[in-house]
Write an enzyme that holds these catalytic residues in place. Structure first.
Site: not given
Ligand code: GLA
Length: 635
Positions: A111, A150, A310, A358-360
């Site tokens: 990404r 981010e 987050e 990120e499935k886990f």
């Molecule tokens: C970052 C991203 C999210 C995700 C989390 C996982 O904060 O913004 O999309 O990937 O990490 O911890």
């Protein structure tokens, strides 16, 4: 007047409905209502499902889900979906992909695969932001805009030829002519002198054992920060053209080892500050790091409420060992953020994915569903936030201690060729903060370059390893102290000016040499694993130095090691300022700050694993020994 954050405590998280079928969406609505969710962040990584080919948009699914959320009384923090460009964009325009330090062009598939100076990326992300703002700007479900995601997390610096062109333009604005640049960077060293702007390249990898010019590298960090900020401003201003009502922000990364952007600058450009924070599972007292980052974020926000965009309900998926949260830990974490100024608690993510990398990673609705421990905790937190809703909009009580936190010093200290590779800017700042936290002393963070008047709100100002210090900022610290404030200054502070040229005549410039009255002659880093003992019983590691006092009073000297007999700890002649010449261990830091608290009569609340914070009319108390939280009226 720019729009403000709505005065509400928000609860929810990143919502990725495109990963699920319609039947799951309906269940999501039921569960969100059950947990008290009132805000979700939509479309963060949706570019490829919204613009399926160049200029071909499919908004149907987004229309539908925004409508459904609205019917269920859930508001939307709408992302501009520009965080990850789709494959078609970089296949048609490979120069959009970033190039790393070694000169390799990176591939699509992770990404944030874009060059931060790419005019194509800037135009295409701006177009998508415009389409979304035009279509949804007036939709009643939309509460705020979430630009990108981010910024700089994976692509903070690009070394490609397109970046090189932008870099030269940036330099021409910073330095009025090439001679000024040559002087600032000290390019007569190693035959680096430039005779034409075209000769100036990005600081790419150089022959083994050599490194690019440090002043140039520091400027490249500043340039990269500005390029990314320019991308944010582009999207922000486009959205503003369609929507002047809803606030616009982007989520910062408040993490111990994340130094990509200078958030003091960014904070001026967002309608309210939002951030993400994740615990490092290996750190047994990671709740102190959480408090540090929350306080720092409140500093960016100038003391105003901010939003935790987050954090995680339990384990993440990107550390060596992804340890889940203990019972009660999630509640304690979330309320610590709220006590320290967050207007709510948002998570990554709402529903745990079944595919993708990120499935886990934990979520609010885990793989095991409603019977899970996590779901129970999520409902409990929702209920607590409901009880605390009167806190929305109130401010956390101002602290008596301020710490200066400087990303640019951190950038300069992240380079090679320093006296030691063991010194770490964030570690020293965290050491000091940890000691203060354990003593129940609260800290506000302030920007480097704060004026003496701004600093005068505090009884004491801490400057751990403030390596870069220009003349004006140095004078502000001296003026603050002369007006009755107290400074605590560490080793390796005030070493260089803003272009990273060393100040002569005693390390630390006029702040350390003349004002504090300590003459630092030579650095003496300590071997890995070794300690230095001080004459007052304290001990340190990593750093010592050949130093003597001129006007200062020596509080302790080294009783062993290379710098035996040199000043390790001193107090200025005024009796108000401290100088710390080594990296003290935890017990010594606590001893130092306990005597400082006693001398300055600082208020201590909580401590020893318990944090006690006043916000609004409440005093919140979070016991990290038991993970119990409570609050009472603060009278
Ligand atoms: C970052 C991203 C999210 C995700 C989390 C996982 O904060 O913004 O999309 O990937 O990490 O911890």
């Amino acid at each position: 007047m720019t729009p403000a954050m709505p005065s509400q405590l928000f609860y929810g998280g990143d919502y990725n409905p495109e990963q699920w079928g319609r039947e799951v969406w309906l269940e999501d609505m039921r569960l969100m209502r059950e947990a008290g969710v009132n805000l979700v962040t939509l479309a963060v990584f949706s570019w490829a499902t919204l613009e399926v080919a160049d200029g071909v948009y499919e908004f149907g699914w987004l229309d539908e889900i925004i409508g459904l959320l609205h019917e269920n009384g859930i508001s939307v923090d709408l992302a501009t979906a520009t965080a990850s460009p789709p494959a078609w964009l970089t296949i048609a325009n490979p120069e959009v992909l970033p190039v790393n330090y070694q000169g390799t062009r990176l591939s699509h598939g992770g990404r944030q695969g874009y060059c931060i100076s790419s005019p194509i990326y800037k135009a295409k992300s701006g177009q998508l932001a415009a389409k979304l703002a035009e279509r949804y700007g007036k939709h009643p479900a939309i509460k705020m805009w979430h630009v990108n995601n981010e910024y700089g997390c994976h692509n903070p610096i690009c070394y490609c030829d397109v970046s090189a062109l932008a870099w030269r333009e940036w330099l021409k604005k910073r330095y009025s002519n090439l001679e000024e640049l040559n002087l600032a960077w000290g390019t007569n060293f190693w035959s680096q002198r430039y005779h034409s702007w075209d000769e100036v390249l990005p600081p790419r990898e150089t022959p083994t054992g050599t490194y690019p010019n440090p002043s140039m590298t520091l400027d490249y960090r500043r340039f990269s920060n500005d390029q990314i900020l320019d991308l944010y401003l582009n999207e922000r201003d486009i959205i503003r053209g369609f929507d002047s009502v809803n606030p616009i922000t982007t989520n910062f990364m408040s993490m111990k080892h994340t130094s990509v952007l200078d958030y003091w600058q960014w904070a001026k450009e967002v309608d309210f500050v939002a951030t993400d924070h994740y615990l490092m599972a290996d750190d047994e007292r990671n709740y102190i790091d959480l408090a540090f980052q929350a306080d720092l974020t409140r500093g960016f926000a100038g003391g105003k409420p901010w939003l935790l965009m987050e954090h995680s309900t339990s384990a993440v998926n990107w550390q060596e060992r992804n340890i889940p949260k203990a019972q009660g830990e999630m509640l304690a974490n979330s309320l610590s953020h709220v006590a320290r100024g967050s207007n709510g608690a948002m998570f990554f993510q709402w529903r745990q994915s079944i595919s993708g990398s990120e499935k886990f990673h934990s979520a609010m609705v885990p793989h095991t569903g409603e019977k899970s421990r996590i779901w129970h905790n999520v409902k409990e937190l929702g209920a607590k936030l409901q009880e605390l809703k009167a806190l929305a909009g109130s401010e956390t009580e101002i602290a008596e201690v301020a710490m200066i936190f400087d990303y640019q010093s951190w950038w300069a200290l992240s380079q090679r060729n320093l006296p030691s590779t063991s010194i770490s800017y964030p570690e020293l700042a965290h050491d000091w903060y940890r000691a203060l936290w354990e003593l129940g002393l609260r800290v506000d963070f302030v920007a480097p370059g704060s004026s003496a008047a701004e600093l005068s709100n505090y009884k004491v100002v801490l400057a751990p390893m403030l390596y870069l210090l220009n003349t004006d900022d140095e004078q502000a610290l001296i003026d603050y102290s002369k007006a009755g404030g107290s400074l605590v200054v560490s080793y390796f502070t005030g070493i260089s000016n803003e272009v990273d040229a060393v100040k002569l005549g005693g390390y630390g410039g006029s702040l350390v040499r003349d004002h504090l009255g300590v003459f630092v002659d030579e650095f003496a880093p300590v071997r890995l694993g070794e300690k230095v003992s001080l004459s007052n019983g304290m001990s340190g590691s990593e750093w010592s130095q050949f130093a003597t006092t001129s006007s200062a009073d020596e509080l302790a000297s080294y009783v062993d090691g290379l710098a035996l007999g040199s000043t390790a700890l001193a107090k200025s002649a005024s009796g108000r300022d401290w100088y710390v010449g080594t990296r003290l261990d935890d017990a010594s830091n606590q001893q130092l700050f306990a005597s400082l608290a006693a001398e300055l009569q600082l208020e201590q609340l909580g401590g020893k694993g318990v944090e006690v914070i006043n916000r609004g009319g409440l005093q919140l108390s979070i016991d990290h020994n038991t993970n119990r939280v409570s609050w009472k009226a603060n009278v």
